[in-house]
Design an enzyme around this catalytic site. Structure first.
Site, PDB file in Angstrom:
ATOM      1  N   CYS A 116       0.880  -1.163   0.000  1.00  0.00           N
ATOM      2  CA  CYS A 116       0.000   0.000   0.000  1.00  0.00           C
ATOM      3  C   CYS A 116       0.918   1.214   0.000  1.00  0.00           C
ATOM      4  O   CYS A 116       1.469   1.581   1.041  1.00  0.00           O
ATOM      5  CB  CYS A 116      -0.916   0.005   1.228  1.00  0.00           C
ATOM      6  SG  CYS A 116      -1.951   1.494   1.298  1.00  0.00           S
ATOM      7  N   CYS A 119      -0.516   4.326   2.174  1.00  0.00           N
ATOM      8  CA  CYS A 119      -0.927   4.267   3.578  1.00  0.00           C
ATOM      9  C   CYS A 119      -0.571   2.903   4.151  1.00  0.00           C
ATOM     10  O   CYS A 119       0.599   2.514   4.147  1.00  0.00           O
ATOM     11  CB  CYS A 119      -2.426   4.564   3.662  1.00  0.00           C
ATOM     12  SG  CYS A 119      -3.069   4.682   5.328  1.00  0.00           S
ATOM     13  N   SER A 120      -1.557   2.164   4.619  1.00  0.00           N
ATOM     14  CA  SER A 120      -1.288   0.886   5.280  1.00  0.00           C
ATOM     15  C   SER A 120      -2.424  -0.102   5.045  1.00  0.00           C
ATOM     16  O   SER A 120      -2.669  -0.974   5.872  1.00  0.00           O
ATOM     17  CB  SER A 120      -1.106   1.114   6.782  1.00  0.00           C
ATOM     18  OG  SER A 120      -2.210   1.842   7.296  1.00  0.00           O
ATOM     19  N   CYS A 121      -3.127   0.031   3.905  1.00  0.00           N
ATOM     20  CA  CYS A 121      -4.266  -0.844   3.622  1.00  0.00           C
ATOM     21  C   CYS A 121      -3.811  -2.291   3.527  1.00  0.00           C
ATOM     22  O   CYS A 121      -2.807  -2.589   2.876  1.00  0.00           O
ATOM     23  CB  CYS A 121      -4.956  -0.402   2.337  1.00  0.00           C
ATOM     24  SG  CYS A 121      -5.540   1.297   2.446  1.00  0.00           S
TER      25      CYS A 121
END
Lengths: 211, 111
Positions: A116, A119-121
């Site tokens: 990702c 972000c941190s998906c």
């Protein structure tokens, strides 16, 4: 000694992070205040927060491993997973909510890896919370530019004739890699196979264990 | 904006260091931050887009100096104040009360 565990590893082999027996931080103070205000205003209850944490703790890569092992052993499920990953995993009890889940099967000539960049998906319903490295600048930046080199830093060396395909997650769409079924596992049951499926093999930064 | 025309968080393709295989078990306060975000979203107090807007506006310095859940609680709080769930005065007053309870998380959180 009440404080000596900081020098040790937790049962999972990871270091403990400072928590409730070291000096209170500004951000911890904020968390306590925000939580209490939400409860006092009647927006949330303490029980809801506790049960959300319990649900979070119950989600681990063991969920994803069951999905992968079933993909390997159940052709109808494999077809359903590829057609609608969200519904197929929801039917197994791993609800991803409103997000779209896409399963990415590896083949002898194709290796998938998930990142990702923004972000941190992460497919939390199948793998739990993302590890720190997945959220790091190094992984987010470089995986789309030099994936083979990143993979080699994880100990995954792929021959040049294997295509590497990188998938960038979004807030609405999550991926899970279906690694290749290890050789020598013909006739194995789903639960046996699931034991071979590592978390990193479902992100693409690792391979399943050998049979 | 960077010279490339992208904002700082849009870091895909940038040069960076080798990936260090860091991970840790999440502390209770970190899990609570995560739970607050999920539950506030479910309840419609704000959206994941609101979470990300504040995270992205915090800029690269916050990314380097604050931990993941430190950034998240900052964003959760900002969204809740913006949406009128409580005021900044209420927050400030409550944080002072929390600090008075003790010097550790356990004491300040009343367990």
């Amino acid at each position: 000694m009440p404080h000596d565990h900081h020098d040790h590893l937790s049962p999972s082999g990871h270091p403990y992070r400072k928590d409730d027996d070291v000096e209170l931080t500004y951000w911890q103070t904020m968390e306590i205040a925000v939580r209490e205000l939400l409860i006092e205003k009647g927006e949330l209850t303490a029980a809801q927060i506790t049960s959300q944490i319990d649900a979070m703790d119950a989600r681990s890569p063991a969920n994803g491993a069951q999905v992968v092992a079933r993909y390997w052993t159940d052709p109808d499920f494999a077809e359903a997973l590829l057609a609608d990953g969200s519904q197929a995993t929801r039917d197994m009890g791993y609800d991803i909510g409103p997000m779209k889940l896409i399963a990415l099967p590896n083949t002898p000539t194709l290796h998938n890896v998930v990142v990702c960049t923004l972000c941190s998906c992460y497919p939390r319903n199948l793998l739990g919370l993302p590890p720190d490295w997945y959220k790091s600048r190094a992984y987010r930046s470089r995986t789309v530019r030099e994936p083979r080199r990143v993979l080699s830093e994880f100990g995954v060396e792929l021959s040049p004739d294997i295509e590497v395909r990188v998938h960038d997650s979004t807030a609405d769409m999550r991926y899970i890699v279906i690694p290749n079924r290890p050789d020598g596992t013909e006739g194995w049951m789903q639960d046996q196979l699931a034991e071979l499926v590592t978390r990193d093999s479902m992100i693409g930064t690792g391979l399943p264990k050998h049979s | 904006m960077t010279a490339s025309g992208r904002r700082w968080h849009d870091m895909g393709g940038d040069a960076s260091d080798p990936v260090l295989p860091d991970e840790h078990d999440f502390a209770l306060w970190e899990k609570r931050v995560d739970a607050l975000l999920v539950l506030c979203n479910v309840k419609g107090l704000f959206t994941v887009d609101g979470l990300r807007r504040v995270l992205e506006d915090m800029g690269p310095e916050a990314f380097e100096t604050m931990s993941y859940y430190e950034r998240w609680i900052t964003s959760v709080n900002q969204n809740l104040i913006e949406n009128g769930v409580y005021t900044i005065e209420e927050l400030g007053q409550r944080m002072e009360e929390v600090k008075m309870r003790g010097n550790t998380y356990g004491d300040a959180a009343n367990g």
